[in-house]
Design an enzyme around this catalytic site. Structure first.
Site, short mmCIF file in Angstrom:
data_model
loop_
_atom_site.label_atom_id
_atom_site.label_comp_id
_atom_site.label_asym_id
_atom_site.label_seq_id
_atom_site.Cartn_x
_atom_site.Cartn_y
_atom_site.Cartn_z
CE1 TYR A 69 10.40 -45.02 9.78
CE2 TYR A 69 12.19 -44.10 11.09
CZ TYR A 69 11.62 -44.37 9.86
OH TYR A 69 12.26 -44.00 8.71
CB SER A 70 6.73 -43.01 18.07
OG SER A 70 5.69 -43.04 18.99
CG ASN A 71 3.41 -48.25 16.19
OD1 ASN A 71 3.76 -47.82 15.10
ND2 ASN A 71 3.47 -49.53 16.53
CG LEU A 73 5.18 -39.38 18.16
CD1 LEU A 73 6.27 -38.83 17.22
CD2 LEU A 73 4.73 -38.28 19.12
#
Ligand SMILES: *Cc1c(COP(=O)(O)O)cnc(C)c1O
Length: 305
Positions: A69-71, A73
């Site tokens: 859920y990385s912003n 990435l």
């Protein structure tokens, strides 16, 4: 780096709220969430000088790391699409099928995904693990997890000079600490009387102080003594939420017409309002709070094992 559609400096927005009036403090939001639809918030500030360096190095491909859920990435995928780099995202844990909206966004912006089991992921900075990835993806330009590196500190430091009114305290959420390290560095240069307060978005985050200090030492050669990190406003842990936080977010939305990102920004502001109610800031204090990113729809997906 010339980016069409970039809104800089990001706007300042003073909040009218009787909870502030009662305490005698002013609260000004710095709306970094409005910087760019695909490169919002601190992610643009953190990536800017890395993109410059990658271009100067003649890199064809960026490789970076993140949770599902990385912003970060998302932002690297979008930056690659805008600046003409191929991108590879190394995702922690099991392959996702179907992709969650965050990873789908990354793929839609051209990112190739690869997965590392949690144990290997923990060792992602080990030369052996990194060399394997470098060989597999044809010598990419490697950006660390969360993008918290020396160029990120420099990019975040710049935001302080955009604030064209006097203030005493500047708050930001803390994930990996690059944003706080940079803001505090910027304060030292252009607002020496002010201090920075970070709000940890994760539980048991005492280690973050060391991380921020290490980053500042790497970037500046010293640590600045003008920052601290609040550890009590994680609301259950990273990417977790509870009824108190939800009530705050709903009320904030109805008062101010702004749906806050709950993973980071909502926790910071909930913490800040709790402190203000506790008279943690003397009357007359002006506080700037960084809205470090928007409420991505994906951020509202309830997750985490
Ligand atoms: C990534 C992110 C953060 C965390 O920033 P760090 O520099 O890792 O501490 C804070 N807010 C938002 C909205 C983010 O996307």
């Amino acid at each position: 780096m010339d980016v069409p559609g970039l809104v800089l400096p990001s706007p300042l927005q003073e909040l009218a709220d009787e909870r502030l009036t009662t305490a005698g403090v002013r609260l000004v939001l710095k709306r970094d969430d409005l910087i760019h639809p695909d490169l919002p918030g601190n992610k643009w500030r953190k990536l800017k000088y890395t993109l410059v360096a990658a271009r100067e190095a003649g890199a064809a491909r960026l490789l970076t790391f993140g949770g599902a859920y990385s912003n970060h990435l998302r932002a690297v995928a979008a930056a690659g699409a805008l600046f003409g780099f191929e991108t590879v995202g190394v995702v922690r844990g099991e392959p996702h099928d179907p992709l969650n909206p965050s990873l789908q966004y990354a793929v839609d912006h051209g990112m190739r995904l690869t997965y590392l089991d949690r144990e290997t992921y923990r060792r992602k900075a080990d030369p052996h693990v990194l060399d394997t990835l470098r060989a597999e993806f044809d010598d990419p330009f490697v950006v660390p997890e969360g993008g918290s590196d020396i160029p990120a500190v420099r990019g975040c430091a710049e935001l302080v000079a955009e604030i064209d009114e006097p203030f005493d305290v500047i708050c930001c959420p803390v994930g990996t600490g690059g944003t706080l390290a940079g803001i505090a560095a910027g304060l030292e240069e252009v607002a020496p009387g002010a201090r920075a307060v970070g709000f940890a978005a994760l539980k048991g985050a005492g280690f973050l102080s060391d991380d921020v200090a290490r980053l500042q030492t790497a970037a500046l050669g010293h640590t600045t003594g003008n920052w601290s990190i609040e550890l009590d406003f994680h609301f259950g842990g990273y990417a977790k939420r509870n009824a108190d936080l939800d009530a705050f977010l709903d009320e904030f939305d109805s008062r101010h017409g702004l749906r806050l990102d709950w993973v980071y920004v909502g926790k910071m502001l909930a913490g800040l309002f709790a402190q203000i109610a506790d008279n943690a800031y003397p009357p007359g204090t002006t506080i700037v709070a960084m809205v470090t990113g928007p409420d991505f729809e994906t951020a509202t997906v309830q997750t985490r094992s």
